[in-house]
Design an enzyme around this catalytic site. Structure first.
Site, PDB file in Angstrom:
ATOM      1  CD  GLU A 253      11.753  -4.048   5.593  1.00 46.24           C
ATOM      2  OE1 GLU A 253      13.012  -3.056   5.198  1.00 46.24           O
ATOM      3  OE2 GLU A 253      11.083  -3.174   5.382  1.00 46.24           O
TER       4      GLU A 253
ATOM      5  CB  CYS B 234       7.404   0.786   7.320  1.00 44.39           C
ATOM      6  SG  CYS B 234       6.705  -0.663   6.375  1.00 44.39           S
TER       7      CYS B 234
ATOM      8  CB  THR C 104      -0.659  -0.255   0.973  1.00 40.02           C
ATOM      9  OG1 THR C 104      -0.069  -0.041   2.118  1.00 40.02           O
ATOM     10  CG2 THR C 104      -2.245  -1.277   1.681  1.00 40.02           C
TER      11      THR C 104
END
Ligand code: UGA
Length: 466
Positions: free
Chosen positions: A166, A274, A96
């Site tokens: 991550e 993010c 997204t």
């Protein structure tokens, strides 16, 4: 919609999207004992994954993918009909990204994936969104999939946001702090509790809520982390102006368990795929919903964070005597943080590129992100080791705080540089250790940096003595 005709004891799992999130989720569910089919529209990516090859660096994940492609529990396909044919629960893990020029999230992949799947379904299914989406997405998706599913096929949409970081993706997925289950029926909750039975047994807290709250929990968590970092950076600015020390300040306030130590690291600020885009998407959604205070607070967080990059470049220029034109600079690290090869919205790479734009010759070394950084910024120079990047440099800038970089020996590195001058953009080094080895050290908001002679002036004194 009701799913009471489906509650298989061992659901077959479908995963749509094989980025960080999807690949990790698929491999971890295979590790938990499920049969998993993961779909991606790119046949090339599917072929690489099926051969056990990851398209990105993530510790422990490649091993898991190889183990379960070999065991037969994990399969990859580019055809969503393969998922529809065998899976009972479909986790939706597509991207997204920030939409074009605006701040909002582009949810087109989420809708395309869910509608594509719904059109192929031949039996009832639960679609579980894991992507980070604006609040209200599930509601709109329910309408979209209902329109696409064949008559008589029941499809429910639930939201189960992902909180993995991550660099820690496997561990965060197998041992999360919490599972947030945004469901519209007891049956969907039952199915999800069953999928995560081992994770729950191992101690993950479970929050059962409605899909809208679940969607918001995820963006709120990232926005809070972003705000905490920005708060630390504002304190760093105050410390710098007042001659105080932001690392001691963070250590001290972090001892209060209500505050905690994590995400109080002042310096270059947050980046990656993010935090920045999720913060902006929340700002856009707050705007749409007419919630002005949230919009203003989060807008300042974004603004301050961006200004940390400028501040780092300005400090580099100041350390080089007012201009970096023609100056050799070593940029240690390019990833947006240690433990990843991801350079999306990387503050490190942005600083390296801006210094280059100001006329410096910038040589980058990152333990894992050199290739991605080169693809994004081909005009920078790259070195295979930190020492090579530092050769003849008049300024070394430490960007992400990779363990390998933080452990560099200042005495040994002195032999490579032209001027022993360190800009520690993450406040990750021990200033005294570097100063004792003859380096000028500059962090962010650190009292220990005050009143040290500059490396430049030491060099000119030495030159004068010769
Ligand atoms: C973040 C969240 O931490 C995850 O919980 C979430 O699941 C994920 O986004 C996502 O939405 O998918 P990630 O992007 O992997 O995870 O990175 P973080 O570890 O959160 O770091 C983000 C940025 O903040 C990095 O650039 C890091 O260097 C920076 N940071 C972190 C600071 O500037 N100061 C700190 O004290 C800590």
């Amino acid at each position: 919609m009701t799913l009471d005709r489906m509650a298989p004891l061992e659901p077959v799992i479908g995963v749509i999207g094989t980025g960080y999130l999807g690949t990790t989720h698929a491999a971890c569910l295979a590790e938990l004992g499920y049969d998993v089919v993961a779909q991606d529209q790119s046949p090339e990516r599917v072929a690489r994954l099926a051969a056990g090859e990851l398209p990105f660096y993530e510790p422990a994940l490649a091993e898991l993918v190889r183990r379960h492609t070999a065991s037969g529990r994990l399969r990859f396909t580019h055809d969503v009909a393969d998922l529809a044919a065998v899976a009972d629960v479909h986790f939706q893990c597509v991207g997204t990204p920030q939409a074009g020029e605006g701040m909002a999230a582009d949810t087109s992949q989420v809708f395309a994936a869910a509608e594509g799947l719904a059109a192929c379904l031949e039996r009832d299914a639960l679609i579980v969104g894991k992507s980070t989406v604006p609040v209200g997405t599930t509601e709109a998706l329910v309408a979209a999939v209902t329109r696409r599913a064949a008559p008589g096929i029941d499809v429910e949409v639930a939201w189960n946001p992902e909180f993995l970081r991550e660099g820690h993706a496997v561990d965060d997925t197998l041992r999360p702090d919490r599972l947030v289950l945004g469901v519209s029926s007891a049956e969907a909750e039952k199915i999800l509790r069953q999928v995560y039975v081992d994770v729950i047994r191992d101690g993950a807290a479970v929050v059962v809520t409605d899909p809208a709250t679940a969607e918001l929990v995820k963006v709120a968590a990232n926005a809070f982390l972003a705000t905490k970092i920005t708060f630390a950076n504002l304190m760093g600015e105050l410390c710098e102006a007042a001659g105080a020390d932001v690392t001691t300040l963070a250590e001290s306030i972090g001892l209060d368990p209500r505050i905690g130590h994590q995400f109080l690291g002042a310096g270059l600020g947050f980046g990656g795929g993010c935090l920045p885009k999720d913060l902006r998407a929340l700002i856009a959604r707050a705007d749409e919903l007419g919630v002005g205070h949230a919009r203003r607070l989060l807008g300042v967080v974004d603004e301050v964070n961006e200004s940390q990059r400028t501040r780092t470049v300005e400090t580099a220029v100041e350390l080089c005597g007012g201009s970096v034109a023609g100056v050799r600079i070593a940029a240690l690290g390019a990833a947006f943080k240690p433990g990843t090869d991801d350079v999306r919205d990387s503050p490190s790479l942005a600083v390296a590129a801006r210094l280059r734009d100001l006329g410096a010759t910038v040589t980058v070394y990152d333990p894992h992100a050199n290739d991605n950084a080169r693809a994004a910024e081909p005009d920078l120079c790259f070195a295979a080791t930190a020492q090579d990047a530092c050769r003849d440099a008049s300024l070394v800038v430490l960007l992400p705080e990779w363990e390998e970089l933080v452990r560099l020996d200042p005495g040994e590195l002195s032999a490579y540089v032209a001027v022993p001058r360190m800009l520690d953009a993450r406040n990750a080094l021990d200033p005294q250790r570097w100063q004792l080895a003859g380096w000028e050290h500059r962090g962010f908001g650190r009292s220990s940096d005050r009143a040290q002679p500059s490396a430049g002036s030491r060099v000119s004194e030495m030159e004068l003595m010769q």
